[in-house]
Design an enzyme around this catalytic site. Sequence first.
Site, mmCIF file in Angstrom:
data_model
loop_
_atom_site.group_PDB
_atom_site.id
_atom_site.type_symbol
_atom_site.label_atom_id
_atom_site.label_comp_id
_atom_site.label_asym_id
_atom_site.label_seq_id
_atom_site.Cartn_x
_atom_site.Cartn_y
_atom_site.Cartn_z
ATOM 1 N N VAL A 44 0.849 -1.208 0.000
ATOM 2 C CA VAL A 44 0.000 0.000 0.000
ATOM 3 C C VAL A 44 0.880 1.251 0.000
ATOM 4 C CG1 VAL A 44 -1.798 1.265 1.236
ATOM 5 C CG2 VAL A 44 -1.874 -1.234 1.185
ATOM 6 N N CYS A 45 1.928 1.246 0.816
ATOM 7 C CA CYS A 45 2.830 2.408 0.905
ATOM 8 C C CYS A 45 3.461 2.717 -0.445
ATOM 9 C CB CYS A 45 3.926 2.155 1.942
ATOM 10 S SG CYS A 45 3.297 1.920 3.599
#
Length: 219
Positions: A44-45
């Site tokens: 996600v990052c």
Amino acid sequence: MSLRINDIAPDFTAETTQGTIHFHDWIGSGWAVLFSHPKNFTPVCTTELGAMAGLEGEFRKRGVKIIGISVDPVESHGKWKDDIKTATGFDVEYPLIGDRDLKIAKLYDMLPAGAGESSEGRTPADNATVRSVYVIGPDKKIKLILTYPMTTGRNFNEILRAIDSIQLTAKHQVATPANWQQGEDVIITAAVSNEDAITRFGSFDTVLPYLRKTKQPTA
Ligand code: BEZ
């Protein structure tokens, strides 16, 4: 005590991918977005930092500098940038802070409940920063705070939309309604009398006695 809107954003000195910065000096006379992510080389990052890289020009147009932060070391940030480019097509050109000792994470309340004291031996579940966003104005005051959980990537277009509203409403006696977008009608604040509203905005609609709408001021 946690930080609140209108508090002065705490100043700090930090190591970044672009060298040492003194935060308030780095902000200068413009606006800033400080945003944290939990951990480098996580899915996600990776999408989030790429999304911010893709929007950097939009932030710049609004006089806003962006800076990322996690408790990973600066060298790790440097290595991760290639993956971000591969996954999203965008080069991360904004600085990333390496907050190894959690100094800034603690200052800005970016750690989840139950976080540890250092970044050694950590797992994303304990002392990683959560997904925080701080929008800071030229007066160095906090204008917006947002915190998302580990598993939910942020919508950074919403940060741009909020900045458009914050910058507009700092200049004119208006507020913006739900889901407002640049160019749409705005709300006249209660402090403005009907008489004054005519002078300031030319014309307005009274939807309810306490809800008056007018065209977005342009100047
Ligand atoms: C992620 O970016 O995918 C992630 C990071 C930390 C915990 C969970 C997910």
